[in-house]
Design a protein around this motif. Structure first.
Motif, PDB file in Angstrom:
ATOM      1  N   ARG A  23     -40.679 -29.643  20.143  1.00 54.11           N
ATOM      2  CA  ARG A  23     -41.982 -29.966  19.557  1.00 54.11           C
ATOM      3  C   ARG A  23     -43.078 -29.666  20.576  1.00 54.11           C
ATOM      4  NH1 ARG A  23     -38.478 -33.963  17.585  1.00 54.11           N
ATOM      5  NH2 ARG A  23     -38.432 -34.103  15.304  1.00 54.11           N
ATOM      6  N   LEU A  24     -44.167 -29.112  20.091  1.00 55.03           N
ATOM      7  CA  LEU A  24     -45.201 -28.579  20.973  1.00 55.03           C
ATOM      8  C   LEU A  24     -45.781 -29.648  21.892  1.00 55.03           C
ATOM      9  CD1 LEU A  24     -46.641 -25.956  21.631  1.00 55.03           C
ATOM     10  CD2 LEU A  24     -48.374 -26.531  19.937  1.00 55.03           C
ATOM     11  N   LEU A  25     -46.145 -30.800  21.346  1.00 53.50           N
ATOM     12  CA  LEU A  25     -46.756 -31.848  22.162  1.00 53.50           C
ATOM     13  C   LEU A  25     -45.778 -32.420  23.172  1.00 53.50           C
ATOM     14  CD1 LEU A  25     -48.959 -33.752  19.544  1.00 53.50           C
ATOM     15  CD2 LEU A  25     -49.704 -32.167  21.326  1.00 53.50           C
TER      16      LEU A  25
ATOM     17  N   PRO B 162     -44.053 -21.615  30.713  1.00 50.44           N
ATOM     18  CA  PRO B 162     -44.553 -22.981  30.491  1.00 50.44           C
ATOM     19  C   PRO B 162     -45.938 -23.031  29.865  1.00 50.44           C
ATOM     20  CG  PRO B 162     -43.602 -22.741  32.685  1.00 50.44           C
ATOM     21  CD  PRO B 162     -43.723 -21.364  32.119  1.00 50.44           C
ATOM     22  N   THR B 163     -46.781 -22.023  30.109  1.00 56.68           N
ATOM     23  CA  THR B 163     -48.146 -22.065  29.584  1.00 56.68           C
ATOM     24  C   THR B 163     -48.199 -21.889  28.065  1.00 56.68           C
ATOM     25  OG1 THR B 163     -48.409 -19.681  29.959  1.00 56.68           O
ATOM     26  CG2 THR B 163     -49.079 -21.171  31.747  1.00 56.68           C
TER      27      THR B 163
ATOM     28  N   HIS C 209     -51.359 -24.313  24.331  1.00 57.16           N
ATOM     29  CA  HIS C 209     -52.334 -24.083  23.264  1.00 57.16           C
ATOM     30  C   HIS C 209     -51.661 -24.352  21.920  1.00 57.16           C
ATOM     31  CE1 HIS C 209     -50.435 -20.098  22.603  1.00 57.16           C
ATOM     32  NE2 HIS C 209     -50.371 -20.056  23.912  1.00 57.16           N
ATOM     33  N   ARG C 210     -52.463 -24.585  20.917  1.00 53.52           N
ATOM     34  CA  ARG C 210     -51.951 -25.078  19.629  1.00 53.52           C
ATOM     35  C   ARG C 210     -51.135 -24.042  18.865  1.00 53.52           C
ATOM     36  NH1 ARG C 210     -55.157 -23.679  15.210  1.00 53.52           N
ATOM     37  NH2 ARG C 210     -57.085 -22.575  15.680  1.00 53.52           N
ATOM     38  N   LYS C 211     -51.311 -22.784  19.169  1.00 55.80           N
ATOM     39  CA  LYS C 211     -50.537 -21.748  18.504  1.00 55.80           C
ATOM     40  C   LYS C 211     -49.323 -21.313  19.334  1.00 55.80           C
ATOM     41  CE  LYS C 211     -54.245 -19.764  15.698  1.00 55.80           C
ATOM     42  NZ  LYS C 211     -54.969 -18.509  15.321  1.00 55.80           N
ATOM     43  N   GLY C 212     -49.032 -22.055  20.371  1.00 50.68           N
ATOM     44  CA  GLY C 212     -47.905 -21.723  21.217  1.00 50.68           C
ATOM     45  C   GLY C 212     -46.595 -22.255  20.658  1.00 50.68           C
ATOM     46  N   SER C 213     -45.615 -22.393  21.523  1.00 52.82           N
ATOM     47  CA  SER C 213     -44.299 -22.868  21.092  1.00 52.82           C
ATOM     48  C   SER C 213     -43.637 -23.617  22.225  1.00 52.82           C
ATOM     49  CB  SER C 213     -43.417 -21.693  20.654  1.00 52.82           C
ATOM     50  OG  SER C 213     -43.239 -20.774  21.718  1.00 52.82           O
ATOM     51  N   GLY C 214     -42.704 -24.477  21.858  1.00 56.16           N
ATOM     52  CA  GLY C 214     -41.935 -25.218  22.847  1.00 56.16           C
ATOM     53  C   GLY C 214     -40.680 -24.460  23.250  1.00 56.16           C
TER      54      GLY C 214
END
Length: 310
Positions: free
Chosen positions: A196-198, A213-214, A218-223
């Motif tokens: 999960r992203l958060l 890791p970066t 941002h909200r369009k990224g991925s875990g």
């Protein structure tokens, strides 16, 4: 365009909607050696004896495996129309195609139509004893280039995977999300998870766990993404049937000629004739351009060798 057209679905393993290009709705994204471009696939069927192009079509799809069936049907219809053969495949024609056309649907089509075809999967070299020492002899490709990505990250083996309930716990103790269950190229079933992203964004182990890791910032990224192989007790399929054909001595001998038959034709059109990229928009225009270049290739063949004995 949106009012008159339905959503365009992809042709890959996951049947999901793909974006339509604003300037050419019939084109598609193509992954090439020069990066990803917007364009078309030029597909050609070539006669082995004289290297005459007997069928040429352009497809605005990123994947080419689904083009095998319409191309074979077009060749069959052309030979019937010319009065050469009612069914060219029943009269001894042999079909070879590269690994880009290998999928289960195509193998099933060849089997049901009883077409004498040889289409290897992308692992067929690794099964051939002739190539077992290839990397030791010639080395690995790009071995002198700097490595990309990060090493020594936390491996998937440290994640707690439950194959029964399809759940996964990361090393930090968080449950990560189930994404999908898909069949890999080797026929094995793999289960895919993504953090999960958060959770990944604020995880203290982020820099030891993620390749990039970066991407979690941002909200369009991925875990963190991991996948696991599960037991796959399946029955033999049409891909297995084709593997036996390609791996047989006869199959190896037949398929070994494909490179010398069709690749010089593409080399002639791309290098000598200068068609290294289509310059028009719309499938109808692109197909016209592709067939025009193929026509010039055939005229050149007929001019040079047309008086030779058959």
């Amino acid at each position: 365009f949106l009012k008159t057209n339905r959503p365009r679905m992809g042709r890959g393993k996951r049947n999901k909607e793909v974006k339509s290009n604003l300037t050419d709705n019939e084109s598609a994204k193509m992954t090439t050696s020069k990066g990803t471009i917007q364009g078309y696939n030029g597909v050609a069927t070539v006669d082995k004896k004289h290297q005459i192009i007997i069928d040429a079509q352009a497809f605005g799809e990123g994947q080419e495996h689904h083009t095998l069936q319409p191309v074979l049907e077009s060749v069959e219809a052309r030979f019937r129309k010319l009065g050469i053969a009612d069914n060219i495949y029943e009269q001894g024609a042999i079909v070879t195609a590269d690994t880009g056309f290998a999928n289960e649907a195509n193998m099933k089509y060849l089997h049901e139509r009883q077409i004498n075809g040889y289409v290897p999967d992308n692992k067929f070299r690794s099964r051939d004893p002739k190539f077992q020492n290839q990397k030791d002899k010639y080395g690995k490709r790009h071995q002198n280039q700097p490595a990309t990505g990060r090493k020594n990250i936390i491996p998937a083996g440290e994640f707690q995977f439950d194959p029964v309930n399809l759940t996964c716990i990361c090393p930090a103790g968080n449950a990560i999300s189930y994404q999908s269950t898909r069949e890999a190229e080797n026929g094995k079933i793999r289960v895919h998870f993504e953090g999960r992203l958060l959770q990944c964004r604020h995880c203290p182990k982020k820099h030891q766990c993620m390749q990039n890791p970066t991407s979690a910032n941002h909200r369009k990224g991925s875990g963190r993404q991991v996948s696991f192989t599960i037991e796959n007790k399946r029955l033999p399929n049409y891909t297995d049937w084709m593997k036996h054909r390609v791996d047989s001595p006869q199959g190896k001998e037949i398929y070994s000629h494909r490179m010398s038959v069709v690749e010089p034709v593409f080399g002639n059109i791309g290098t000598n004739k200068g068609l290294n990229r289509f310059s028009l928009r719309g499938k109808k225009k692109v197909q016209g351009q592709w067939q025009l270049y193929c026509l010039v290739h055939n005229i050149e063949k007929l001019a040079n060798y047309g008086r030779m004995a058959a």
